[in-house]
Design an enzyme around this catalytic site. Sequence first.
Site, mmCIF file in Angstrom:
data_model
loop_
_atom_site.group_PDB
_atom_site.id
_atom_site.type_symbol
_atom_site.label_atom_id
_atom_site.label_comp_id
_atom_site.label_asym_id
_atom_site.label_seq_id
_atom_site.Cartn_x
_atom_site.Cartn_y
_atom_site.Cartn_z
ATOM 1 C CB CYS A 99 11.385 -19.164 33.156
ATOM 2 S SG CYS A 99 10.239 -18.975 31.770
ATOM 3 C CB THR A 105 7.156 -25.751 8.404
ATOM 4 O OG1 THR A 105 7.888 -26.410 7.362
ATOM 5 C CG2 THR A 105 5.684 -25.683 8.031
#
Length: 388
Positions: A328, A239
Amino acid sequence: MKTVYLDNAGSTMVCKEALDAAFKNCIENYANPSAIHLAGVNAQREIETAKYEVSKVINAEQNEIIFTSGGTESNNLAIFGVANANKRNGKHIITTNIEHSSLRNTVLELENQGFEITFLNVDEKGYVSLDELKKSIREDTILVSIMHVNNEIGTIQNIEEIGKLIKKVNPNTLFHVDAIQSFAKYEINVKRDKIDLLSLSGHKIHSMKGVGALFVRSGIKIKNIVYGGGQQNGLRSGTENVPGIISLREAAKYMREHHEEIVDYLKRVKETFFNEISSNIDDVYLNGPSLDEGAYHILNIHIKGIKAAILINALSEKGVYVSAGSACNASKQNASGTLISINLPKEDIESSIRISFSRYTDINDAKYVAEVMKETVSEIRKVSGYTK
């Protein structure tokens, strides 16, 4: 205590336009876009308008945009998708030594699976050698992946020249661009630049986190890496994050409509900040491209006699937030692969910090940070006994 955030290459503040539109969707049009009732149709229409706005920024077609959870997923879908769909044509992939970990670790996993990876070197400013690229492309080269704007030192690769070179040497070789730091900030024309796939992320341009996109040129074969309900033409099941997608739409639209003024302002902020610190702090040096050559929102410097971790922590205690490079990798305490690749000495790598700006960076705040840095560097040098 006054706080100033200068880590915008890591993430940016959500702009009012994006936040208002996303909030409105959450309370007024929150249906599942796969539903066939009118509310679902309206939600799907929001996604289509977002595809249109994103496509306009890079001169793509609306149906060539696939929404993802962000830059990491976009890079993974591009690299794994191309490799798995085209391995019968070859298992050779070319990239560079200064890619983001979300791309580097992806190609390293493909190497474990039997693919051959060529890592191109860069010069002291972070630029790829076109001659080396040309010599590296083979008949079995299925993909070249090169970052547009480096997230640590701000090197801007000439993707137009690179794209045309790739197609001249081997028209069947696909060209992927990591545009996570450049989307909506720098000119990109996927048609002119011969780009087949392009990754982008929302939270680098004042959208909400958790949303990004992948441009896939019509006719390019890629294999999905997520299985489910077959949303987005089966390339990205699940979704859709409609509020996030809407926030990306509004952020991209604003950046496109105000591009020139944002660029001019950020150039002034960067130049002002660097002039302030270089004239008031001894032994400050640029890493990578020159002030004018590099990205206007990224500045990477090293300060002799200063450990980056100590300086970042000291500044943080004073309400000033900068970084040592990619968020990161920051928690892993690893030396920057980018700074190693441009042959920066170990002691200078350990003294390197990244300052990055956004349209919300006040020019007076930049001057204030320069003054705080001057005081902080002086304090640290007194303790360490540094002398020129």
